[in-house]
Design an enzyme around this catalytic site. Structure first.
Site, short mmCIF file in Angstrom:
data_model
loop_
_atom_site.label_atom_id
_atom_site.label_comp_id
_atom_site.label_asym_id
_atom_site.label_seq_id
_atom_site.Cartn_x
_atom_site.Cartn_y
_atom_site.Cartn_z
N GLY A 1 0.85 -1.22 -0.18
CA GLY A 1 0.04 0.11 0.02
C GLY A 1 0.96 1.11 0.09
O GLY A 1 2.08 1.35 0.62
N VAL B 1 21.12 -5.00 15.88
CA VAL B 1 21.38 -3.67 16.44
C VAL B 1 19.92 -2.71 16.32
O VAL B 1 20.57 -1.50 16.45
CB VAL B 1 22.52 -3.25 15.69
N GLY B 2 18.91 -3.17 16.39
CA GLY B 2 17.93 -2.36 16.57
C GLY B 2 17.04 -2.44 15.35
O GLY B 2 17.16 -3.15 14.39
N ASP C 1 5.06 0.39 15.58
CA ASP C 1 6.50 0.62 15.51
C ASP C 1 7.11 1.83 14.38
O ASP C 1 7.81 2.37 14.37
CB ASP C 1 7.18 -0.45 14.91
N HIS D 1 -1.35 -18.31 48.53
CA HIS D 1 -0.16 -18.66 48.86
C HIS D 1 -0.19 -20.45 48.44
O HIS D 1 -1.31 -20.93 48.81
CB HIS D 1 -0.16 -18.54 50.50
P1 FAD Z 1 5.01 -5.26 12.17
O1 FAD Z 1 4.64 -6.15 13.23
O2 FAD Z 1 6.15 -4.98 11.91
O3 FAD Z 1 3.86 -5.21 11.05
C1 FAD Z 1 4.09 -4.32 9.86
C2 FAD Z 1 3.27 -5.07 8.55
O4 FAD Z 1 3.10 -4.08 7.81
C3 FAD Z 1 4.07 -5.95 8.29
O5 FAD Z 1 3.25 -7.46 8.10
C4 FAD Z 1 4.60 -5.60 6.79
O6 FAD Z 1 4.48 -6.66 5.97
C5 FAD Z 1 3.48 -4.74 6.44
N1 FAD Z 1 3.62 -3.68 5.56
C6 FAD Z 1 4.79 -2.84 5.81
N2 FAD Z 1 4.86 -1.83 4.75
C7 FAD Z 1 3.55 -2.18 3.89
C8 FAD Z 1 3.07 -1.61 2.75
N3 FAD Z 1 3.57 -0.70 2.32
N4 FAD Z 1 2.05 -1.98 2.39
C9 FAD Z 1 1.28 -3.23 3.02
N5 FAD Z 1 1.95 -3.83 4.17
C10 FAD Z 1 3.16 -3.22 4.75
N6 FAD Z 1 7.41 -6.81 21.06
C11 FAD Z 1 7.01 -7.53 22.11
O7 FAD Z 1 5.86 -6.56 22.67
N7 FAD Z 1 7.11 -8.55 22.71
C12 FAD Z 1 8.13 -9.36 22.45
O8 FAD Z 1 8.48 -10.36 22.98
C13 FAD Z 1 8.81 -9.25 21.16
N8 FAD Z 1 9.54 -9.82 20.60
C14 FAD Z 1 10.22 -9.71 19.32
C15 FAD Z 1 11.22 -10.61 18.94
C16 FAD Z 1 11.80 -10.41 17.69
C17 FAD Z 1 12.84 -11.34 17.03
C18 FAD Z 1 11.55 -9.24 17.01
C19 FAD Z 1 12.00 -8.91 15.64
C20 FAD Z 1 10.33 -8.23 17.51
C21 FAD Z 1 10.02 -8.55 18.55
N9 FAD Z 1 8.92 -7.53 19.37
C22 FAD Z 1 8.28 -7.90 20.61
C23 FAD Z 1 8.84 -6.63 18.76
C24 FAD Z 1 7.26 -6.65 17.96
O9 FAD Z 1 7.36 -7.47 17.08
C25 FAD Z 1 6.85 -5.09 17.31
O10 FAD Z 1 6.96 -4.37 18.15
C26 FAD Z 1 5.66 -5.30 16.62
O11 FAD Z 1 5.63 -6.44 15.54
C27 FAD Z 1 5.25 -3.99 15.77
O12 FAD Z 1 3.94 -4.09 15.33
P2 FAD Z 1 3.56 -3.20 14.07
O13 FAD Z 1 1.97 -3.77 13.87
O14 FAD Z 1 3.68 -1.86 14.38
O15 FAD Z 1 4.58 -3.66 12.93
P1 AMP Z 2 18.12 -3.02 20.91
O1 AMP Z 2 18.12 -1.39 20.65
O2 AMP Z 2 17.58 -3.41 22.03
O3 AMP Z 2 17.57 -3.97 19.67
O4 AMP Z 2 19.62 -3.24 20.95
C1 AMP Z 2 20.53 -3.05 19.90
C2 AMP Z 2 21.88 -3.00 20.55
O5 AMP Z 2 23.09 -3.01 19.44
C3 AMP Z 2 22.16 -1.38 21.30
O6 AMP Z 2 22.49 -1.81 22.47
C4 AMP Z 2 23.38 -0.93 20.36
O7 AMP Z 2 24.28 -0.14 21.22
C5 AMP Z 2 24.07 -1.98 19.75
N1 AMP Z 2 24.88 -1.86 18.51
C6 AMP Z 2 24.56 -1.19 17.57
N2 AMP Z 2 25.81 -0.99 16.66
C7 AMP Z 2 26.86 -1.75 17.20
C8 AMP Z 2 27.99 -2.15 16.71
N3 AMP Z 2 28.53 -1.86 15.54
N4 AMP Z 2 28.84 -3.07 17.52
C9 AMP Z 2 28.25 -3.64 18.68
N5 AMP Z 2 27.05 -3.14 19.04
C10 AMP Z 2 26.39 -2.35 18.50
#
Ligand code: FAD
Ligand code: AMP
Length: 476
Positions: free
Chosen positions: A122, A277-278, A319, A452
């Site tokens: 979209g 790294v984020g 996000d 408890h």
């Molecule tokens: P997303 O889940 O990223 O969904 C966005 C959707 O939009 C996707 O399906 C994508 O395909 C779709 N999209 C993007 N652009 C377009 C477009 N132009 N058209 C149509 N569709 C599109 N959070 C927690 O709260 N608890 C956890 O334990 C946790 N564990 C995590 C573990 C991992 C390994 C990772 C990577 C993330 C984790 N998170 C966790 C973070 C969590 O997954 C995200 O915060 C959450 O999914 C964000 O939700 P969202 O709906 O904003 O985006």
């Molecule tokens: P989070 O934001 O919880 O997903 O954590 C990502 C982490 O990656 C942060 O703590 C950053 O400081 C770390 N990070 C980012 N770039 C680098 C790098 N080049 N080498 C090591 N750590 C990094």
């Protein structure tokens, strides 16, 4: 003529699909655009959370924890086991099945709520108009009174460690290894790096985490973060702080990871490398420039506290906008926006009552302010702590490390923060979230009857300890 809906949501992660469901429940005609193709090559709903984030990672954390527990033996429980073998393929299969059940479940909910799933990408063309590019490349126009942007986020990549999708991977690839790496380097000791690092450590990898920042888990209460570092190190996770990765070289056998810390330059040799790294918001190409959608300097869509963008009738959630990248934060924003579109009176999210969880062992969970923040802000506070070592249920479970810590305002006694490291911290924190949402004092929590023997008694005792009244420890 463009097809018209009351609401179009772009993105079906936990923010977007929840917004779509709530809008439909409130009687609106809803379409949701989603482009995700899963590892089996099928379109899927659920976004990062259900497909490659929260759910698969927690599934692997659970499986690997069970494996490690059995592998280490249950002798102290008086249980003798035979040999314990790992079937990684089955572990991955179970994960795929759970993901499929949940993502199919969202498709089912869409059907039952009459939500139209527009498969493809979209793009916002104007305040009330979008274009969808289907997977076959064809484009269609749609219009809506209200548009909710919920395109989520993607892993950050760094030039120092370009992904090759096989040996150098991001969090998605880090949940798909077909063999347990002998040595696994993890760049970034944040939430995701620690969780996935723990999975592979439990399954047998030697895991080395390289973290650029000197301080371990800088956003966590310092006392809890210190305890976590001690416990993780004791488990054999090799966590190197102040270690910034500057270059990688992929050889035939190994990957050389070059990093710098205060002692100079170092090289680490690993079999696989996980880059955690984020994450960055998926805002690139989301809106045509003529649409005039405002972004902030870090690429987040700019919104007010009601998730309203600068364009009339256009909202952004999850996000894609400021605030913690957590599934439940996006879902709550989705509900708030749906209800405000329906004309309900809504409140902005209470950012002080959003729980955070790290699903390591022990788990870490918190809500509200840390002690270091209260000190910086000059807020007067009292602290109550209680160790799981003095909790009967934790003892019975063999999970007696860690503590509950409650911070309450020194004058009003309002709970300002709660921090837990220990068994089921992810579940226990919810009692504190509820207490904070209802503006409870630590005395309210202390006067609430707790069953408890339960782990919740540790929360109760920490609340009692705020005023030096804990019963099962010596108050200091
Ligand atoms: P997303 O889940 O990223 O969904 C966005 C959707 O939009 C996707 O399906 C994508 O395909 C779709 N999209 C993007 N652009 C377009 C477009 N132009 N058209 C149509 N569709 C599109 N959070 C927690 O709260 N608890 C956890 O334990 C946790 N564990 C995590 C573990 C991992 C390994 C990772 C990577 C993330 C984790 N998170 C966790 C973070 C969590 O997954 C995200 O915060 C959450 O999914 C964000 O939700 P969202 O709906 O904003 O985006
Ligand atoms: P989070 O934001 O919880 O997903 O954590 C990502 C982490 O990656 C942060 O703590 C950053 O400081 C770390 N990070 C980012 N770039 C680098 C790098 N080049 N080498 C090591 N750590 C990094």
């Amino acid at each position: 003529m463009a097809q018209t809906y009351d609401v179009i949501v772009i993105g079906a992660g936990p923010a977007g699909y929840v917004a779509a469901l709530r809008c439909a429940q409130l009687g609106m005609e809803v379409a949701c655009v989603e482009q995700w193709i899963n590892t089996q090559g099928n379109p899927a709903l659920g976004g990062t959370c259900l497909n490659v984030g929260c759910i698969p990672s927690k599934t692997l954390l659970e499986s690997s924890e069970q494996y490690q527990k059995l592998k280490q033996g249950l002798d102290t429980h008086g249980i003798q086991l035979g040999s314990v073998e790992l079937d990684l393929q089955q572990m991955m299969q179970r994960k795929h099945e759970i993901v499929a059940q949940l993502t199919d479940g969202i498709a089912q909910l869409f059907k039952s709520n009459g939500i139209v799933w527009l498969q493809g990408r979209g793009k916002l063309l104007a305040a009330h108009q979008i274009e969808v590019t289907a997977h076959d490349g064809s484009t269609s126009l749609y219009s809506a009174d209200h548009i909710i942007l919920a395109t989520g986020s993607s892993p950050v990549t760094i030039g120092a460690a370009p992904l090759d999708g096989e040996r150098i991977v991001d969090s998605t690839g880090g949940q798909e290894f077909t063999e347990v790496p002998k040595t696994l380097g993890v760049i970034g000791a944040g939430v995701i790096g620690l969780e996935l690092g723990s999975v592979w450590k439990r399954l047998g990898s030697e895991v080395i985490l390289l973290e650029a920042v000197d301080q371990f888990l800088a956003d966590v209460d310092e006392q809890i973060a210190r305890d976590a570092l001690r416990q993780f190190t004791r488990q054999g996770l090799d966590i190197r702080l102040g270690a910034r990765v500057v270059k990688t070289e992929v050889g035939d056998e190994h990957i050389a990871v070059y990093y710098q810390d205060q002692n100079g330059d170092h090289t680490l040799t690993v079999d696989n490398l996980l880059v955690c790294v984020g994450r960055i918001p998926n805002s690139d190409g989301l809106a045509a420039p003529e649409a005039g959608l405002l972004f902030d300097e870090r690429g987040y869509v700019h919104t007010d506290e009601y998730c309203q963008t600068n364009l009339p009738g256009v909202y952004a959630i999850g996000d894609l906008v400021r605030g913690p990248m957590l599934a439940h934060k996006g879902s709550e924003e989705g509900v708030m926006v749906a209800e405000s579109i329906a004309g309900h009176s809504v409140n902005p999210l209470n950012h002080d009552a959003i729980p955070w969880v790290i699903y390591t062992h022990p788990e870490i969970a918190w809500v509200g302010k840390t002690e270091q923040i209260l000190k910086t802000q000059g807020v007067p506070y009292n602290v109550g702590t209680f160790p799981f070592a003095a909790n009967g249920r934790a003892k019975a479970m063999g999970e007696s490390s860690g503590m509950v810590k409650i911070l309450a305002h020194a004058e009003t006694d309002a709970i300002l923060g709660a921090h837990i490291i220990g068994p089921m911290a992810s579940e226990l924190i919810q009692e504190c979230v509820l207490a904070m949402e209802f503006s409870a004092s630590s005395e309210d929590l202390a006067r609430t009857i707790h069953g408890h023997p339960t782990l919740y008694e540790a929360v109760h005792e920490a609340a009692l300890a705020v005023h030096g009244m804990a019963l099962h420890k010596v108050n200091t």
